[in-house]
Write a protein that holds these residues in place. Structure first.
Motif, PDB file in Angstrom:
ATOM      1  N   GLU A 199       8.122 -13.639  -3.838  1.00 58.32           N
ATOM      2  CA  GLU A 199       7.641 -13.216  -5.153  1.00 58.32           C
ATOM      3  C   GLU A 199       7.770 -14.350  -6.155  1.00 58.32           C
ATOM      4  O   GLU A 199       8.781 -15.060  -6.191  1.00 58.32           O
ATOM      5  CB  GLU A 199       8.448 -12.007  -5.628  1.00 58.32           C
ATOM      6  N   ASP A 243       5.668  -5.909 -13.177  1.00 57.38           N
ATOM      7  CA  ASP A 243       6.021  -5.471 -11.838  1.00 57.38           C
ATOM      8  C   ASP A 243       5.290  -4.173 -11.495  1.00 57.38           C
ATOM      9  O   ASP A 243       4.838  -3.975 -10.351  1.00 57.38           O
ATOM     10  CB  ASP A 243       7.529  -5.266 -11.748  1.00 57.38           C
ATOM     11  N   LEU A 244       5.119  -3.279 -12.488  1.00 57.74           N
ATOM     12  CA  LEU A 244       4.356  -2.064 -12.259  1.00 57.74           C
ATOM     13  C   LEU A 244       2.895  -2.380 -11.966  1.00 57.74           C
ATOM     14  O   LEU A 244       2.253  -1.765 -11.102  1.00 57.74           O
ATOM     15  CB  LEU A 244       4.473  -1.151 -13.483  1.00 57.74           C
ATOM     16  N   TYR A 280       2.689  -3.555  -8.495  1.00 57.74           N
ATOM     17  CA  TYR A 280       2.779  -2.413  -7.586  1.00 57.74           C
ATOM     18  C   TYR A 280       1.415  -1.724  -7.479  1.00 57.74           C
ATOM     19  O   TYR A 280       0.982  -1.291  -6.398  1.00 57.74           O
ATOM     20  CB  TYR A 280       3.849  -1.447  -8.071  1.00 57.74           C
ATOM     21  N   LYS A 306      -0.800  -3.718  -5.248  1.00 54.23           N
ATOM     22  CA  LYS A 306      -0.478  -3.492  -3.847  1.00 54.23           C
ATOM     23  C   LYS A 306      -1.075  -2.159  -3.381  1.00 54.23           C
ATOM     24  O   LYS A 306      -1.629  -2.035  -2.267  1.00 54.23           O
ATOM     25  CB  LYS A 306       1.040  -3.449  -3.663  1.00 54.23           C
ATOM     26  N   ALA A 307      -0.957  -1.164  -4.279  1.00 52.84           N
ATOM     27  CA  ALA A 307      -1.473   0.148  -3.918  1.00 52.84           C
ATOM     28  C   ALA A 307      -2.989   0.169  -3.857  1.00 52.84           C
ATOM     29  O   ALA A 307      -3.590   1.017  -3.174  1.00 52.84           O
ATOM     30  CB  ALA A 307      -0.982   1.200  -4.916  1.00 52.84           C
ATOM     31  N   ARG A 341      -4.165  -4.582  -2.059  1.00 52.02           N
ATOM     32  CA  ARG A 341      -3.670  -5.970  -2.050  1.00 52.02           C
ATOM     33  C   ARG A 341      -4.812  -6.970  -2.313  1.00 52.02           C
ATOM     34  O   ARG A 341      -5.971  -6.604  -2.415  1.00 52.02           O
ATOM     35  CB  ARG A 341      -2.959  -6.316  -0.734  1.00 52.02           C
TER      36      ARG A 341
END
Length: 539
Positions: free
Chosen positions: A433, A498-499, A502, A505-506, A509
């Motif tokens: 990261e 960070d949210l 996320y 990613k959901a 990606r």
């Protein structure tokens, strides 16, 4: 200990022994130079003594005899012999004066004696002119030469206190003793012979006879202190012969006023002449011995000069070596100082830098972010954060190994540095990261830049240690807020990024998600937010 203190200690350790060695060397050099000067002075005095003894014993007396023979019977051969004796005396006189050392090493007594000797020689020159003009037909100029001989003896005697070498001093006193003995015997012989040749009508010259006896006694006193010397032993043994003892008895009877018989007079005359010839030979022998001593002193002086030059060369070499060692020591200290500074810098960087990627670690990021945000307060209205990590990175480690994973992280870090702006702050946030702080950027601006980086990562072919080429993708989350001194909740901004990550990613990606813009809080809410604990970029 500080390096400056170490430098001073090393310099002191090198220079202090060198200073003491130089001081000792200078002391030794001064003593060697003094001994060299003394040897050179004594060598010159040896030449002076040898020539003065030769002049007093040979050249003056030779001219006296040749002059008397010429006056008694003027002829061509007699004149030629007289001229030869004059030339010889003049030659020895010039050599004698040439052998004298400079006046700064002569004492006043010797200078006075030399002045008197010059006057005596000037009287000899005048007497020569008178002889050549025939003004000495019925007289004898011998007293003029006798005076010059006495002054020559006085110069020899005045030289002794100036001699440093004990051997040369002994030989000087010995030569003086033989000369006095010789001239005492010569005066006694000349006076006694004239008295006896003039018959009963002649008046006995007691004063001259006593003067001869005094000179004879002084000469024997000089020699008695050197009774162990071979020359003195020879003279003592010679004077102890029966004919010489008998001659001494006849001399004493003449001094008492008696007239010896013809036979006694003949014995006395023969013995006296033999004695003077023997003493004259010993004078020449002593003068040659002194000359040899002078040669020895000259050799010793040359040895001392060589030692002095060697000492000077040694000190010069030592000084050069010490200077070289000091210079090398200082260079070593400077190099150690530079290495220390480099090491400290490397350690400082290591404490703030991720060793794998070369990016800031969290500690370094906090320091750099604090400075960057403080600077941005005065010229930037927005601040944004981009948080991204690699997709399916665990699979890369599992399939290709951790070395391959490290190679991928290094390559992605390089691509990110090349595609983010030069003033953006990039940090390895942990594992795979990465976090980027973008001053003077809205979330939309940050998303545009993040999209550029995402495409660069997706298109890159990453070489692995095994030689394979692989491609990776990354997911990005962006968040931003208005930048002002009242809003310090940087931790909240990272959480919102960070949210967004996320969410990326959901969403499948390999995409960029930007959070909506957060407006500036009213004054009342800013105070409340400031009272809530959180990350302060200036800490």
């Amino acid at each position: 200990m500080k390096f400056e203190t170490i430098k001073k200690v090393i310099l002191a350790a090198i220079m202090l022994p060198f200073v003491f060695m130089v001081i000792e060397g200078v002391i030794l050099l001064r003593s060697s130079l003094k001994e060299y000067r003394d040897l050179e002075k004594d060598r010159q005095f040896a030449d002076v003594l040898a020539r003065a003894g030769s002049i007093a014993a040979i050249e003056i007396l030779a001219e006296i005899g040749a002059t008397r023979r010429y006056i008694a019977q003027p002829s061509g051969p007699a004149a030629a012999e007289m001229q030869r004796s004059r030339a010889m005396l003049d030659h020895e006189r010039r050599a004698f004066y040439a052998s004298l050392p400079s006046r700064d090493v002569l004492d006043k007594g010797l200078v006075d004696e030399l002045s008197a000797l010059n006057l005596a020689y000037s009287r000899i020159v005048a007497a020569r002119s008178a002889v050549d003009q025939g003004r000495y037909i019925n007289s004898d100029p011998g007293y003029i030469y006798w005076y010059a001989a006495q002054k020559q003896l006085a110069v020899v005697d005045a030289l002794s206190p100036l001699i440093s070498d004990p051997v040369l001093l002994q030989k000087s006193n010995q030569l003086m003793g033989i000369l006095l003995t010789y001239y005492g015997e010569r005066l006694i012989t000349v006076v006694g012979t004239r008295y006896l040749d003039h018959g009963f009508v002649a008046r006995f010259p007691v004063e001259l006879f006593v003067q001869g006896k005094v000179m004879l006694g002084d000469g024997m006193d000089h020699m008695v202190f050197h009774s162990s010397d071979s020359t003195v032993r020879d003279i003592t043994a010679y004077l102890g012969r029966s004919n010489q003892v008998k001659a001494n008895a006849i001399t004493d009877s003449i001094l008492a006023g008696s007239r010896p018989t013809r036979e006694a007079r003949d014995i006395w005359a023969v013995a006296q002449n033999e004695r003077m010839a023997f003493l004259q030979h010993k004078i020449v022998e002593a003068a040659n011995n002194i000359h040899e001593t002078g040669e020895s002193l000259s050799a010793r002086a040359h040895v001392h000069l060589t030692l002095i030059l060697a000492l000077c060369a040694g000190l010069l070499i030592l000084a050069t070596l010490v200077m070289l060692l000091a210079a090398r020591g200082l260079r070593l200290i400077d190099r150690l100082t530079r290495d220390r500074e480099t090491l400290v810098g490397e350690l400082r960087n290591a404490a703030q830098t991720d060793l794998l990627t070369g990016l800031y670690n969290r500690r370094g990021f906090e320091v750099a972010a604090s400075a960057l945000l403080t600077q941005a307060e005065h010229g930037s209205r927005w601040i944004s954060v981009v948080l991204f990590d690699l997709d399916h990175f665990k699979k890369i480690n599992d399939v290709h190994g951790h070395d391959a994973g490290d190679a991928v992280l290094r390559h992605v870090a390089r691509v990110a540095r090349e595609n983010f702006r030069s003033f953006d702050l990039l940090v390895r946030h942990g594992g795979e990261e990465f976090l980027v702080l973008l001053p003077d950027s809205t979330p939309n601006d940050a998303a545009v830049i993040a999209q550029r980086v995402r495409l660069a990562i997706e298109m890159a072919e990453i070489p692995l240690p095994s030689g394979e080429l692989i491609k990776v993708t990354a997911s990005f989350g962006c968040a931003g807020r208005a930048n002002n001194a009242a809003n310090r909740n940087f931790e909240d901004l990272v959480k919102r990024a960070d949210l967004a990550l996320y969410a990326a990613k959901a969403s499948g990606r390999n995409c960029v998600i930007s959070e909506p813009v957060v407006p500036a809080l009213p004054q009342e809410e800013r105070r409340k937010a400031g009272s809530v604990g959180g990350f302060d970029s200036r800490i």
